[in-house]
Motif scaffolding. Sequence first.
Motif, short mmCIF file in Angstrom:
data_model
loop_
_atom_site.label_atom_id
_atom_site.label_comp_id
_atom_site.label_asym_id
_atom_site.label_seq_id
_atom_site.Cartn_x
_atom_site.Cartn_y
_atom_site.Cartn_z
N MET A 144 1.78 13.12 20.55
CA MET A 144 1.85 11.97 20.02
C MET A 144 1.24 11.44 18.69
SD MET A 144 2.95 8.68 20.84
CE MET A 144 3.22 8.66 22.77
N PRO A 145 1.94 11.08 17.90
CA PRO A 145 1.16 11.05 16.41
C PRO A 145 -0.01 9.66 16.74
CG PRO A 145 3.61 10.04 16.18
CD PRO A 145 3.23 10.85 17.66
N THR A 146 -1.09 9.95 16.17
CA THR A 146 -2.20 8.93 16.12
C THR A 146 -2.58 8.41 15.01
OG1 THR A 146 -3.94 10.22 16.49
CG2 THR A 146 -2.81 9.74 18.44
N ARG A 147 -2.08 9.17 13.86
CA ARG A 147 -2.55 8.74 12.50
C ARG A 147 -1.60 9.11 11.40
NH1 ARG A 147 -8.54 7.92 10.06
NH2 ARG A 147 -7.98 6.49 8.47
N ASP A 148 -1.36 8.47 10.43
CA ASP A 148 -0.36 8.92 9.46
C ASP A 148 -1.15 9.87 8.43
OD1 ASP A 148 1.26 8.79 7.19
OD2 ASP A 148 1.98 7.10 7.85
N VAL A 149 -0.27 10.90 8.15
CA VAL A 149 -0.66 12.04 7.33
C VAL A 149 -1.12 11.63 6.13
CG1 VAL A 149 1.46 12.92 6.69
CG2 VAL A 149 -0.51 14.64 7.11
N ARG A 150 -0.19 10.66 5.51
CA ARG A 150 -0.40 10.16 4.38
C ARG A 150 -1.84 9.41 4.06
NH1 ARG A 150 4.52 6.03 3.73
NH2 ARG A 150 3.66 5.57 6.00
N ALA A 151 -2.37 8.87 5.22
CA ALA A 151 -3.58 8.33 5.01
C ALA A 151 -4.60 9.17 4.65
CB ALA A 151 -3.85 7.31 6.37
N PHE A 152 -4.71 10.26 5.18
CA PHE A 152 -5.61 11.41 4.52
C PHE A 152 -5.19 11.74 3.29
CE2 PHE A 152 -5.62 11.93 9.24
CZ PHE A 152 -6.89 11.80 9.53
N ALA A 153 -4.15 11.88 2.77
CA ALA A 153 -3.95 12.18 1.28
C ALA A 153 -4.40 10.83 0.39
CB ALA A 153 -2.38 12.24 1.16
N GLY A 154 -4.31 9.81 0.86
CA GLY A 154 -4.63 8.58 0.25
C GLY A 154 -6.20 8.36 0.16
N TRP A 155 -6.81 8.90 1.30
CA TRP A 155 -8.35 8.67 1.27
C TRP A 155 -8.77 9.89 0.36
CZ3 TRP A 155 -11.03 4.69 2.18
CH2 TRP A 155 -10.81 4.07 3.29
N ALA A 156 -7.99 10.96 0.18
CA ALA A 156 -8.53 12.34 -0.85
C ALA A 156 -8.51 11.35 -2.10
CB ALA A 156 -7.60 13.31 -0.43
N MET A 157 -7.49 10.85 -2.39
CA MET A 157 -7.13 10.29 -3.88
C MET A 157 -8.31 9.34 -4.08
SD MET A 157 -3.47 9.45 -3.99
CE MET A 157 -1.79 10.41 -3.54
N ARG A 158 -8.75 8.41 -3.00
CA ARG A 158 -9.71 7.56 -3.30
C ARG A 158 -11.17 8.11 -3.53
NH1 ARG A 158 -10.93 2.08 -2.81
NH2 ARG A 158 -12.90 1.72 -1.79
N ASP A 159 -11.23 8.98 -2.73
CA ASP A 159 -12.58 9.94 -2.90
C ASP A 159 -12.71 10.68 -4.33
OD1 ASP A 159 -13.20 8.70 -0.39
OD2 ASP A 159 -13.15 10.74 0.73
N LEU A 160 -11.61 11.31 -4.42
CA LEU A 160 -11.66 12.40 -5.68
C LEU A 160 -11.61 11.68 -7.10
CD1 LEU A 160 -9.45 15.17 -4.25
CD2 LEU A 160 -11.88 15.40 -4.42
N PHE A 161 -10.60 10.58 -6.92
CA PHE A 161 -10.27 10.02 -8.27
C PHE A 161 -10.57 8.52 -8.47
CE2 PHE A 161 -6.98 13.42 -7.45
CZ PHE A 161 -7.55 14.40 -7.88
N GLY A 162 -11.23 8.11 -7.37
CA GLY A 162 -11.59 6.50 -7.53
C GLY A 162 -10.42 5.74 -7.56
N MET A 163 -9.23 6.08 -6.83
CA MET A 163 -8.08 5.20 -6.63
C MET A 163 -8.38 3.95 -5.90
SD MET A 163 -5.66 6.98 -8.50
CE MET A 163 -4.25 5.75 -7.91
N ASP A 164 -7.80 3.09 -6.47
CA ASP A 164 -8.04 1.49 -5.86
C ASP A 164 -7.20 1.70 -4.57
OD1 ASP A 164 -8.73 -1.53 -5.88
OD2 ASP A 164 -6.52 -1.45 -5.60
N ARG A 165 -7.91 1.05 -3.36
CA ARG A 165 -7.38 1.02 -2.01
C ARG A 165 -5.73 0.26 -2.10
NH1 ARG A 165 -9.81 0.32 3.95
NH2 ARG A 165 -7.71 0.13 5.05
N GLY A 166 -5.82 -0.89 -2.88
CA GLY A 166 -4.44 -1.54 -2.88
C GLY A 166 -3.51 -0.91 -3.69
N VAL A 167 -3.93 -0.18 -4.43
CA VAL A 167 -2.61 0.79 -5.23
C VAL A 167 -2.06 1.92 -4.47
CG1 VAL A 167 -2.25 2.37 -7.14
CG2 VAL A 167 -3.76 0.21 -7.77
N ILE A 168 -3.22 2.53 -3.68
CA ILE A 168 -2.60 3.49 -2.63
C ILE A 168 -1.54 2.87 -1.71
CG2 ILE A 168 -3.54 5.23 -1.07
CD1 ILE A 168 -6.08 5.25 -2.62
N GLU A 169 -2.08 1.90 -1.00
CA GLU A 169 -1.32 1.28 -0.08
C GLU A 169 0.12 0.40 -0.50
OE1 GLU A 169 -4.65 0.40 3.27
OE2 GLU A 169 -4.27 -1.15 1.69
#
Length: 407
Positions: A365-390
């Motif tokens: 059963m999937p419990t989390r979206d794999v894209r969320a981990f990529a999104g958090w990596a972008m936010r952490d590494l490059f300072g991407m805005d959460r709203g832009v990611i979503e």
Amino acid sequence: MTVTSRRAFMSRSLALGCSLAASPLVTPVTMASGPWDARLVVIILRGAMDGLDTVRPLGDPGFAGLRDGIPEAGPDLDGFFGLHPALSGLMPLWEKGELGFAHAVSTPYRDKRSHFDGQDILEAGTGPDAAGQARDGWLNRMLQAMPGVTSETAYAVGREDMLLLTGDAPVANWSPEAALALSPQAQRLLERVMHDDPLFRDSIDEAIALSRAEVMEMTGGEDLDAGAMMNAMQDNMQPTREADRVGSIVRFAAERLRQESRIAAFSLNGFDTHARQDRTLPRALDPLQEAVLTLRQELGDVWDKTAVLAMTEFGRTARWNGSGGTDHGTAGAMLLAGGAVRGGRVLADWPGLSEPDLYQRRDLMPTRDVRAFAGWAMRDLFGMDRGVIERTIFPGLELGSDPKLTL
């Protein structure tokens, strides 16, 4: 001369100077540079890696019943999860906190279990209703949102870009088996033929420049005539035609990442394990381990600024099939590595493996979206805005809670 005839002429002409760049067996690496210090490497694992065999939930009482007969025990990770023995060479990274995993993850794709649609959704980063219709990938949309992005000087003649990095932001491709050696007369002829076709003119200029630059590196700066250039390229390409294709891809990526590049993406094949998975999965995991270890070695100090995400289009069935393999499923696992990664963890909202807990009573059963981990990596590494990611990079995604992927 029309565009069509120019293209036909170019394809015939480059066949004299190019190797198997257009072969579907050749995997290009795609690069992009940008004004940040962190590096991101995305590896697409094509064929649907079995997360339950790669990162084994040995502590779940339902696992043994579903996977009776797993032949060889691998190293323990945290008392609940164990690692497939084919990845045991990565344990030093785990112990140093430079390797981790996310489990029970998936894209929004459900039920049809088509490799083509699954890979499209994974690389496009969109919902399932956009399968086969996306024209750009999530990594390129990230680049579009960042200032100061430039392309690496590289181009793979005859190869399409990975959808992951396709889009309006400038990127460049390279293939380990692409070689272009033209005499001065042939080069002038191509320039005249392509003069009124900017797309092909710019592409051939990049291919010529890259080929000459790589030969100069091979020869210590000595310029060569066309014949000597071709001989040098043939010698340089020999390992990639034999057993070192993955190593060549990764060494090239690491070389560029040590310099101006900040993003690298490539794919590894062979994860479609319908039969005799005890044999087929180790053959696919071995290049993945090689890729991670080669990056660790070749990046040097840059490794400390690097995050590696290895992702696959969907998981596989929880039970073995009649051929000792697994069929197309839903949730799976992703690998996280790098000196910038907060590793030594398996990140999982574990759903359990009893039959009522399985998706459609057959898949993890999937419990989390794999894209969320990529999104958090972008936010952490490059300072991407959460709203832009979503809203822009992964339209419609809810990132959820912060898994604190990086240091």
